[in-house]
Design an enzyme around this catalytic site. Structure first.
Site, PDB file in Angstrom:
ATOM      1  N   GLY A  43      -7.237  14.172  -3.376  1.00 35.03           N
ATOM      2  CA  GLY A  43      -6.574  15.125  -4.275  1.00 35.03           C
ATOM      3  C   GLY A  43      -6.329  14.581  -5.667  1.00 35.03           C
ATOM      4  N   LYS A  54      -1.308   4.291 -12.065  1.00 35.77           N
ATOM      5  CA  LYS A  54      -0.630   3.030 -11.745  1.00 35.77           C
ATOM      6  C   LYS A  54      -1.542   1.830 -11.953  1.00 35.77           C
ATOM      7  CE  LYS A  54       2.015   5.517 -11.539  1.00 35.77           C
ATOM      8  NZ  LYS A  54       2.266   6.975 -11.498  1.00 35.77           N
ATOM      9  N   THR A 148      -3.518  23.268  -1.663  1.00 29.70           N
ATOM     10  CA  THR A 148      -4.452  23.261  -2.795  1.00 29.70           C
ATOM     11  C   THR A 148      -3.862  22.665  -4.065  1.00 29.70           C
ATOM     12  OG1 THR A 148      -3.845  25.571  -3.132  1.00 29.70           O
ATOM     13  CG2 THR A 148      -5.914  25.141  -1.969  1.00 29.70           C
ATOM     14  N   HIS A 450      18.901 -13.886  -0.888  1.00 27.11           N
ATOM     15  CA  HIS A 450      19.150 -14.428  -2.223  1.00 27.11           C
ATOM     16  C   HIS A 450      18.051 -15.410  -2.583  1.00 27.11           C
ATOM     17  CE1 HIS A 450      21.378 -15.919  -5.659  1.00 27.11           C
ATOM     18  NE2 HIS A 450      21.062 -17.153  -5.276  1.00 27.11           N
TER      19      HIS A 450
END
Ligand code: FAD
Ligand code: NAI
Length: 471
Positions: A43, A54, A148, A450
């Site tokens: 798509g 990206k 769609t 951490h």
């Protein structure tokens, strides 16, 4: 036409909504086909959306970091240059790798994939006009899922040529780095794409109709922070300014704008990006033939179980209601397949994260301050700055903050808003907290590794009901 095929589910569209729905339906034991006229599946998102954008964002960020941010790190680079052909090819490689992956998933899950245009003959019959010109295929479907998607909204009077006057599709495939780029719309597309080209040296000007950027839904404090940071990165903004029209004049584009006081002026740039939103796409689907309704915005009308006026014809993703996001379409695809098989499915629309992949990233989930005020809900604010987070400091990447909004009485987390490095990854933890109804104290008492950026979320949660330790 070839012989009719009898299927349990026919999915029209192979975007994140459609391909996920098809795979899920097949996994649930339903005989399934998926149709897409684009050719490669995936798509908008995989081909001309999330993925290529990206790729360009990540590589332009690496380049910009090497150019601007190495000396203080003790790294000396003499000559960082862009090889534009390779820069764009690496984006294509990412796209092709992922669309090829979807094809493999279709095979693995025994989904029949048709490259062609699907349209309703009647409410149980879909005809596929094949891209390769071979005979039309007729599919008899017990169930249909319309997926769609959407397309860029056009601007009346501005003619798109995808070369100089482009949509989000053209801006991802420019032939060279433009000297100047004007963007109509300071929404997510405008800001992400503006970031890419500004990092490569393009003079970027964003013209936005509203007084703020980021589009609807972004918390006002996040939006102000984004404006400040992106300006500092060299992007120019003309807010409360309307574009009246634009035309190409040889190799430049002339853009007429008008500010809030009615002052008119003309901007010139090599490229103009029109990014004023997206609209549902149903062209050629033949909805009128079967009387399936769309609303004023062109969205296919459905009920809470994604059913159109025919209970066996469902609709998901960008072409119907809700935010136009890939992960929203995917989750609806799974729910729609489950409704078909089991009669139940679920998407929690209160917990759909949004991420803007600039640097730093901006991410949020749940309600923002304005929404809580409008709803008359009293809340505590817990804020923690990345400037006080050990990992951000270590990485010399300290812009931004985490803001947690928690119910004043119950301490339940109602919204989390993050401006900061890797905000898009961190928002996943916040989403899980909201989904499970966590209190700010629950997250604050969860041991976080951490040194990590996610400690900033923990501290912001601590700040929401008590006091943070590190600030
Ligand atoms: P789509 O992905 O639009 O897919 C629909 C498919 O249906 C298309 O391939 C189309 O060819 C096909 N089709 C249409 N009609 C027919 C027909 N009659 N017959 C056969 N096939 C047909 N979202 C995010 O969540 N994160 C992001 O980072 C992000 N970045 C984006 C960046 C850009 C530049 C753009 C434009 C969008 C971005 N989005 C992002 C939005 C995201 O792409 C969409 O929300 C998502 O693709 C919607 O999925 P969908 O399956 O509903 O529709
Ligand atoms: P948008 O709706 O986010 O932003 C459009 C902006 O254009 C708004 O700020 C609006 O005020 C402005 N605008 C509208 N008309 C204007 C005019 N005439 N003059 C000046 N400004 C005008 O739409 P955008 O950026 O096109 O993106 C479309 C959709 O694609 C997004 O809403 C989002 O759903 C999706 N998307 C998601 C991404 C992500 O999740 N990271 C990335 C890119 C797109």
């Amino acid at each position: 036409a070839t012989a009719n095929q009898d299927l349990d589910v026919v999915v029209i569209g192979a975007g994140p909504g459609g391909y996920v729905a098809a795979i899920k339906a097949a996994q649930l034991g339903l005989k399934t086909a998926c149709i897409d006229k684009r050719g490669p599946p995936g798509g908008t998102c995989l081909n001309v959306g999330c993925i290529p954008s990206k790729a360009l964002l990540n590589n332009s960020h690496i380049y910009h970091t090497i150019k601007e941010d190495t000396k203080n790190r003790g790294i000396e680079v003499s000559d960082a240059k862009i090889n534009f052909g390779q820069f764009m090819k690496s984006k294509e490689d990412a796209v092709n790798g992922l669309t090829g992956g979807v094809r493999m998933l279709f095979k693995k899950n025994k989904v029949d994939y048709y490259e062609g245009s699907g349209s309703f003959v009647n409410e149980n019959t879909i005809e596929v006009d094949m891209n390769d010109g071979s005979d039309k295929v007729t599919l008899n479907a017990k169930n249909v899922i319309i997926a769609t998607g959407s397309e860029p909204t056009t601007f009346p009077g501005i003619e798109i040529d995808e070369e100089r006057i482009v949509t989000s599709t053209g801006i991802l495939s420019l032939k060279e780095i433009p000297k100047s780029l004007t963007i109509i719309g300071g929404g997510i597309i405008g800001l992400e794409m503006g970031s890419v080209w500004a990092r490569l040296g393009t003079k970027v000007t964003v013209v936005e109709f509203m007084p703020s950027i980021g589009g609807a839904g972004m918390d006002a404090e996040l939006s102000k922070t984004a404006l400040k940071i992106l300006k500092k990165q060299g992007m120019n903004f003309q807010l409360q300014t309307k574009v009246m029209g634009a035309k190409r004049d040889g190799d430049i584009v002339k853009i007429d704008v008008e500010d809030a006081k009615g002052n008119k002026s003309e901007l010139e740039s090599e490229v103009l990006l029109v990014a004023v939103g997206r609209r549902p796409y149903t062209e050629g689907l033949g909805l009128d033939k079967v009387g399936i309704e769309t609303d004023k915005k062109g969205r296919v009308v459905m009920d809470s179980e994604y059913r159109t006026k025919y209970p066996h014809v469902r609709v998901i993703g960008d072409v119907t209601f809700g935010p136009m996001l890939a992960h929203k379409a995917e989750d609806e695809g799974i729910a729609a397949a489950e409704y078909i098989k089991n009669g139940y499915g679920h998407v929690n629309y209160n917990v759909i994260p949004s991420v803007m992949y600039t640097h730093p990233e901006f991410a949020w989930v749940g309600q923002n301050e304005q929404e809580l005020k409008d709803a008359g809900i009293k809340y505590n604010v817990g804020k923690f700055s990345f400037a006080a987070n050990s990992r951000a400091k270590t990485n010399l990447d300290t812009e931004g903050f985490v803001k947690v909004l928690a119910d004043k009485e119950t301490d339940r987390i109602l919204g989390v808003h993050i401006a900061g490095p890797n905000a898009g990854e961190m928002i996943g933890e916040a989403g899980l907290a909201l989904e499970y109804g966590a209190a700010a104290e629950d997250v604050a008492r969860t041991c976080h590794a951490h040194p990590t950026l996610s400690e900033a979320l923990k501290e912001a949660c601590l700040a929401a009901f008590d006091k943070p330790i590190n600030s």
